[in-house]
Design a protein around this motif. Structure first.
Motif, PDB file in Angstrom:
ATOM      1  N   HIS A  64       0.792  -1.179   0.081  1.00  9.49           N
ATOM      2  CA  HIS A  64      -0.026   0.101  -0.115  1.00  9.49           C
ATOM      3  C   HIS A  64       0.815   1.390   0.174  1.00  9.49           C
ATOM      4  O   HIS A  64       0.967   1.931   1.131  1.00  9.49           O
ATOM      5  N   HIS A  66       2.548   4.947  -1.155  1.00 12.52           N
ATOM      6  CA  HIS A  66       2.202   6.139  -2.218  1.00 12.52           C
ATOM      7  C   HIS A  66       3.685   6.934  -2.385  1.00 12.52           C
ATOM      8  O   HIS A  66       3.960   7.829  -1.595  1.00 12.52           O
ATOM      9  N   LYS A 187      -7.551   3.067  -8.463  1.00 19.78           N
ATOM     10  CA  LYS A 187      -7.910   3.371  -7.208  1.00 19.78           C
ATOM     11  C   LYS A 187      -9.231   3.864  -6.828  1.00 19.78           C
ATOM     12  O   LYS A 187      -9.360   5.143  -7.528  1.00 19.78           O
ATOM     13  N   HIS A 247      -7.421  -0.772   4.432  1.00 17.42           N
ATOM     14  CA  HIS A 247      -8.035  -0.267   5.641  1.00 17.42           C
ATOM     15  C   HIS A 247      -8.971  -1.197   6.103  1.00 17.42           C
ATOM     16  O   HIS A 247      -8.597  -1.894   7.161  1.00 17.42           O
ATOM     17  N   ASP A 323       0.343   3.943   3.393  1.00 18.80           N
ATOM     18  CA  ASP A 323       0.305   5.282   3.794  1.00 18.80           C
ATOM     19  C   ASP A 323       1.363   6.058   4.541  1.00 18.80           C
ATOM     20  O   ASP A 323       1.291   6.920   5.038  1.00 18.80           O
TER      21      ASP A 323
HETATM   22 ZN   LIG Z   1      -3.551   5.097   1.183  1.00 17.61          ZN
END
Ligand SMILES: [Zn+2]
Length: 427
Positions: A64, A66, A187, A247, A323
């Motif tokens: 996950h 970014h 996404k 999540h 994240d």
């Molecule tokens: Zn994220």
């Protein structure tokens, strides 16, 4: 590229077996031989690396990622970085992941339309160092949803890190645009996020919009991932076959049952570091614990831990990462997730490592050739000074990563400089 022989190593092979002493031969991009004894493989014509008892294990997989989040304290700061600086930042960060042992990353949304795709292509062409990477689209959202940062008097989409769509036809147009750019995953933002002032349990995208996105991506053989904190958002993921669920904090009994019934299809990457550190370690950046609590993060963390424990017990695939790239969870510190899996979710260290390796190979769509130390598998390997099963936090320490290999080539060569100090693990 010379063939490499790792001798005198403890092999954590990612199958679930206990580590064993042995040797591993790399030929070209792949693992050619795995021997369960020492001095078993011929040393002529190879570069021989004496591991001095260090642990040889599969490279880590971040589920996950970014790259374009820029270690700043706000979402706004991400968007305000001009594109030229932003692409250089992403290149810098891609290398950082590899430096920290993450040899594969799943892109989970990019802040500007083409950052992820350009970085993936630059890595693949050898222009810049970086992990194997699956490039994502921007976060597709609806007006008022997470990622819509426009203001009534400043209705400029450039202010938003999301791509805002209204209705199925706009969704189709936007998804097709990202597919044209060459993304691996599309996404969707299916729920809210407290820090953006949108409740986590808000689920604003319609089934009609989601169905179009999934259909368009599937037609071109691409996957969909979703920011899904609410129970309803998790149910939407299962209903629509959205494989990668980010999540999932508030998944209720019905959502968990649905997910369990389709557990071979879905991956959950919760991004626990965000909940933990936003709740308790962001005071320096204006979010003291009482503010985080008022936003809803303490409650979400508590519920998420219960939810994720249940998922793990049911055999639903829960993967680390998520994240990183904010001021209080900087890029490169991602191995904290393995510690959190043990501490907050009750994973054994073995389970935590398997989720970052064997399951990582699966989420990268290479389960039969990535994420394990097996003959024929791709040579993405770490040589770790010490035993990560005895101390899972070792993987957070760059100095402990004595060697990093991706695709049969050293990113960090143990023969170079400081890395020569390989110590035997304590008995
Ligand atoms: Zn994220």
């Amino acid at each position: 590229m010379a063939n490499v022989l790792f001798t005198n190593v403890r092999i954590f092979d990612g199958t679930g077996a206990s580590p064993y002493p042995g040797e591993v031969l790399i030929q070209g991009r792949r693992i050619a031989r795995v021997a369960r004894s020492t001095r078993a493989l011929p040393t002529s014509g190879v570069v021989s690396i004496d591991g001095s008892g260090a642990t040889l294990m599969p490279g880590l997989v971040e589920a996950h990622t970014h790259f374009s989040w820029n270690d700043q304290p706000t979402l706004n700061a991400i968007q305000r970085m001009p594109t030229e600086e932003h692409i250089l930042w992403c290149a810098h960060i891609a290398k950082r992941y590899l430096d920290m042992g993450w040899t594969s990353c799943v892109g989970a949304a990019t802040a500007k339309p083409r950052l992820d795709v350009v970085i993936r292509n630059a890595i693949e062409s050898g222009q810049i160092p970086g992990p194997r990477y699956l490039a994502a689209s921007q976060e597709i959202t609806v007006p008022g949803g997470l990622g819509d940062e426009t203001l009534p008097h400043l209705p400029y989409p450039e202010f938003s890190f999301g791509a805002i769509v209204n209705g199925p036809e706009e969704m189709r147009k936007t998804v097709r645009m990202f597919l044209k750019y060459g993304v691996d995953t599309v996404k969707l933002n299916l729920s809210g996020e407290y820090i953006a002032g949108i409740p986590a349990e808000f689920t604003p995208m319609t089934d009609e919009e989601i169905a179009v996105a999934v259909k368009e991506a599937t037609v071109r053989g691409k996957r969909v991932s979703a920011h899904a904190r609410s129970a309803e958002a998790v149910k939407q993921c299962v209903r629509h076959g959205i494989e990668i669920i980010y999540h999932a904090s508030f998944a209720d009994e019905e959502a968990l049952d649905l997910l369990e019934a389709r557990k071979d299809r879905h991956f959950v990457a919760p991004g626990l570091a965000w909940l933990i550190n936003t709740s308790y370690h962001a005071a320096e950046w204006g979010i003291p614990p009482e503010t985080a609590k008022a936003m809803g993060y303490h409650r979400e963390l508590e519920i998420a831990c219960q939810t994720l424990k249940t998922m793990h017990a049911c055999g639903i695939r829960v993967l680390p990462g998520g994240d990183y790239g904010f001021a209080w969870i900087k890029h490169g510190t991602n191995a904290k997730d393995l510690e959190y899996f043990v501490k907050y979710l009750g994973f054994t260290p073995m389970e935590a490592l398997l989720s970052a390796t064997r399951l990582g190979g699966q989420i990268m769509l290479k389960g039969n050739e990535l994420g394990q130390v097996k003959e024929g598998y791709l040579a993405d390997l770490l040589l770790v000074d010490g035993d990560p099963l005895a101390n899972i936090t070792l993987l957070q320490d760059e100095k402990r990563l004595v060697a990093i290999m991706k695709d049969g080539e050293f990113h960090k060569d143990p023969r170079a400089g400081a890395a020569r100090r390989v110590r035997l693990p304590a008995a």
